[in-house]
Design a protein around this motif. Structure first.
Motif, short mmCIF file in Angstrom:
data_model
loop_
_atom_site.label_atom_id
_atom_site.label_comp_id
_atom_site.label_asym_id
_atom_site.label_seq_id
_atom_site.Cartn_x
_atom_site.Cartn_y
_atom_site.Cartn_z
N GLU A 199 0.82 -1.20 0.00
CA GLU A 199 0.00 0.00 0.00
C GLU A 199 0.86 1.25 0.00
N LEU A 200 0.22 2.39 -0.24
CA LEU A 200 0.92 3.67 -0.30
C LEU A 200 0.50 4.56 0.86
N ALA A 201 1.40 5.47 1.21
CA ALA A 201 1.10 6.55 2.16
C ALA A 201 1.67 7.83 1.58
N SER A 202 1.06 8.96 1.93
CA SER A 202 1.53 10.25 1.42
C SER A 202 1.59 11.27 2.55
N ILE A 203 2.54 12.17 2.44
CA ILE A 203 2.65 13.27 3.39
C ILE A 203 3.19 14.49 2.65
N GLU A 204 2.59 15.63 2.94
CA GLU A 204 3.09 16.87 2.34
C GLU A 204 4.19 17.43 3.22
N LEU A 205 5.35 17.59 2.66
CA LEU A 205 6.49 18.12 3.40
C LEU A 205 6.46 19.64 3.34
N LEU A 206 6.69 20.25 4.47
CA LEU A 206 6.68 21.70 4.58
C LEU A 206 8.09 22.26 4.42
N PRO A 207 8.21 23.53 4.12
CA PRO A 207 9.56 24.11 4.05
C PRO A 207 10.32 23.89 5.36
N ASP A 208 11.58 23.55 5.22
CA ASP A 208 12.49 23.25 6.34
C ASP A 208 12.23 21.90 7.00
N ASP A 209 11.25 21.12 6.49
CA ASP A 209 11.10 19.74 6.97
C ASP A 209 12.32 18.92 6.55
N LEU A 210 12.54 17.87 7.31
CA LEU A 210 13.66 16.96 7.00
C LEU A 210 13.17 15.53 7.14
N LEU A 211 13.50 14.70 6.15
CA LEU A 211 13.10 13.29 6.14
C LEU A 211 14.35 12.42 6.17
N LEU A 212 14.36 11.47 7.10
CA LEU A 212 15.53 10.59 7.24
C LEU A 212 15.11 9.15 6.98
N LEU A 213 15.66 8.54 5.91
CA LEU A 213 15.49 7.12 5.62
C LEU A 213 16.76 6.40 6.06
N PHE A 214 16.61 5.18 6.60
CA PHE A 214 17.78 4.47 7.13
C PHE A 214 17.51 2.98 7.13
N THR A 215 18.59 2.18 7.17
CA THR A 215 18.47 0.73 7.31
C THR A 215 18.68 0.34 8.76
N ASP A 216 18.34 -0.92 9.08
CA ASP A 216 18.34 -1.34 10.49
C ASP A 216 19.73 -1.37 11.11
N GLY A 217 20.79 -1.41 10.28
CA GLY A 217 22.14 -1.39 10.85
C GLY A 217 22.44 -0.12 11.63
N LEU A 218 21.65 0.94 11.38
CA LEU A 218 21.85 2.18 12.12
C LEU A 218 21.43 2.03 13.58
N VAL A 219 20.37 1.28 13.85
CA VAL A 219 19.76 1.28 15.19
C VAL A 219 19.92 -0.05 15.92
N GLU A 220 20.17 -1.13 15.21
CA GLU A 220 20.28 -2.44 15.87
C GLU A 220 21.67 -2.64 16.45
N ARG A 221 21.71 -3.14 17.66
CA ARG A 221 22.95 -3.55 18.31
C ARG A 221 22.67 -4.80 19.12
N ARG A 222 23.67 -5.67 19.20
CA ARG A 222 23.52 -6.87 20.02
C ARG A 222 23.35 -6.52 21.49
N THR A 223 23.84 -5.34 21.90
CA THR A 223 23.87 -4.98 23.32
C THR A 223 22.66 -4.16 23.77
N ARG A 224 21.68 -3.91 22.85
CA ARG A 224 20.53 -3.10 23.26
C ARG A 224 19.30 -3.49 22.44
N ASP A 225 18.12 -3.11 22.94
CA ASP A 225 16.87 -3.39 22.25
C ASP A 225 16.73 -2.48 21.03
N LEU A 226 15.93 -2.96 20.06
CA LEU A 226 15.69 -2.16 18.86
C LEU A 226 14.99 -0.86 19.22
#
Length: 423
Positions: free
Chosen positions: A343-370
């Motif tokens: 399915e699709l989702a849409s959002i209108e971005l406003l001036p000065d908005d910032l969108l961050l896309l990332f993969t799970d390697g950024l947040v996953e660690r063996r030593t902490r919860d997701l």
């Protein structure tokens, strides 16, 4: 009756040198018994020590030819004690042919001097080959050496362990060389597939910055990828994903998936259709593989971001100093099933908005919860400056604990340019 009886104790019993008193006799008998017991215990301990050290003693008389062995030397040679010890002249018959020179040198040296000498050689004991270490010392008489005595030790187990260690070390070095070569190939493939992001991509209505962060462990280079591309209709493709596994197979599958997306994007179809096509590719062409992805289109005329996802973590939206994850539309892991819709989702971005896309390697660690890792990423994203995304991504990585030692990661940040601001 029978005349006068002799006294029970003679006066001589009290004189020095007289008959021994009963108490003294008992004490001497007790001492002798203790000495015998101590000697027996010492013999047991000596035999135990010889067995533990797999060694024994031997002595040869050079004049008479007589020889004496301890019990364990018979065990070392696999010889019945009833056969008696092996004489020095006959010892060569038991030694491996290629080691006879070591035995000859040992015997010649020991009769030449007064110092102990040692040598190592192999003997045949039945069908097996045993490694022996022999230390001999001459027994000197008036006219020179009269015999030799020394210690014989079976060191077969030690030499076998050394050979195993040497072979293990060789295999480890070969494995390290193969790993280094494989890492070199993986890095070369990644560089060929993913262009190295340098600085920011400035567009008329947006700034885009990307990062690929390799795993700290070289063996864990994986299938994380990103894609940013302008389309003929003026929309901007923003995509990020992760193929399961690590190493060359994951990188090869990542290349197929990313290249397929680049081609399919030219059809102009929305993200949900692109995800359906990629799912079919993974199901039918990438056996035993799954993948996650976020695919979206930013309409640069309206600043509407329309996106879909396949089992991937939702992007983070930063607006007016706050940050939160977007609510994800329905979408299952690529390669999991062909029966579920995207399915699709849409959002209108406003001036000065910032969108961050990332993969799970950024947040996953063996030593902490997701969830803990996601909370750190959201908090760090609030500090991202829309005017300097490139430096901001570096600070974000440091804020969540630096590179993941076990998994690689991709980041893609998009900042919407405000009115009157030139990118």
């Amino acid at each position: 009756m029978g005349g006068p009886q002799p006294p029970l104790h003679s006066p001589d019993d009290q004189r020095p040198g007289g008959p021994m008193a009963a108490g003294e006799l008992l004490r001497q008998l007790a001492d002798q018994l203790q000495q015998r017991e101590a000697a027996d215990a010492l013999a047991v301990q000596l035999a135990h020590a010889q067995r533990l050290g797999n060694m024994g003693w031997a002595e040869w008389n050079l004049r008479t030819g007589a020889a004496a062995w301890s019990d364990h030397v018979y065990v070392i040679f696999g010889r019945d004690p009833s056969e008696g010890p092996i004489s020095l002249p006959d010892l060569a018959a038991y030694v491996e042919t290629t080691d006879l020179a070591a035995l000859d040198q040992l015997l010649w040296t020991v009769v030449q001097g007064v110092e102990p000498v040692q040598a190592e050689f192999r003997i045949r004991r039945g069908a097996e080959l045993r490694n022996l270490r022999v230390v001999l010392e001459p027994l000197m008489g008036a006219g020179g050496p009269t015999g030799v005595h020394g210690v014989v030790q079976d060191i077969t187990g030690r030499r076998r362990a050394e050979r195993i260690m040497t072979e293990s070390r060789r295999q480890l070095l070969e494995a390290r060389e193969r790993a280094a070569e494989e890492r070199h190939v993986m890095i070369a493939m990644r560089e060929a597939i993913l262009p190295e992001p340098i600085g920011c991509l400035d567009l008329p209505q947006a700034r885009v910055a990307v990062r690929y962060v390799p795993a700290g462990n070289s063996a864990n280079l994986g299938g994380d990828w990103f894609e940013v591309a302008g389309l003929p209709d003026g929309r901007l493709l923003l995509a990020i994903g992760d193929v399961s596994g690590h190493g060359l197979p994951a990188i090869a599958h990542m290349a197929q998936l990313r290249h397929a997306l680049i081609g399919l994007t030219m059809t102009g179809q929305p993200a949900d259709q692109l995800l359906r096509w990629l799912n079919e590719l993974v199901l039918h062409r990438l056996a035993e593989t799954t993948a996650t992805a976020v695919i979206g289109h930013l309409d640069t005329a309206t600043n509407v971001f329309t996106w879909g996802q396949a089992g991937h973590l939702a992007p983070i939206l930063v607006r007016d100093g706050t940050a939160k994850q977007l609510d994800p539309p329905h979408g299952v892991l690529l390669g999991a099933t062909g029966e579920q819709p995207y399915e699709l989702a849409s959002i209108e971005l406003l001036p000065d908005d910032l969108l961050l896309l990332f993969t799970d390697g950024l947040v996953e660690r063996r030593t902490r919860d997701l969830d803990e890792g996601l909370a750190l990423a959201v908090a760090a994203a609030r500090e991202l400056p829309a005017y300097d995304l490139d430096a901001g991504l570096d600070r974000l990585l440091a804020g969540i604990g630096g590179p993941n030692p076990e998994d690689d990661a991709c980041l893609l940040a998009v900042g919407v340019v405000g009115p009157g601001v030139r990118p």
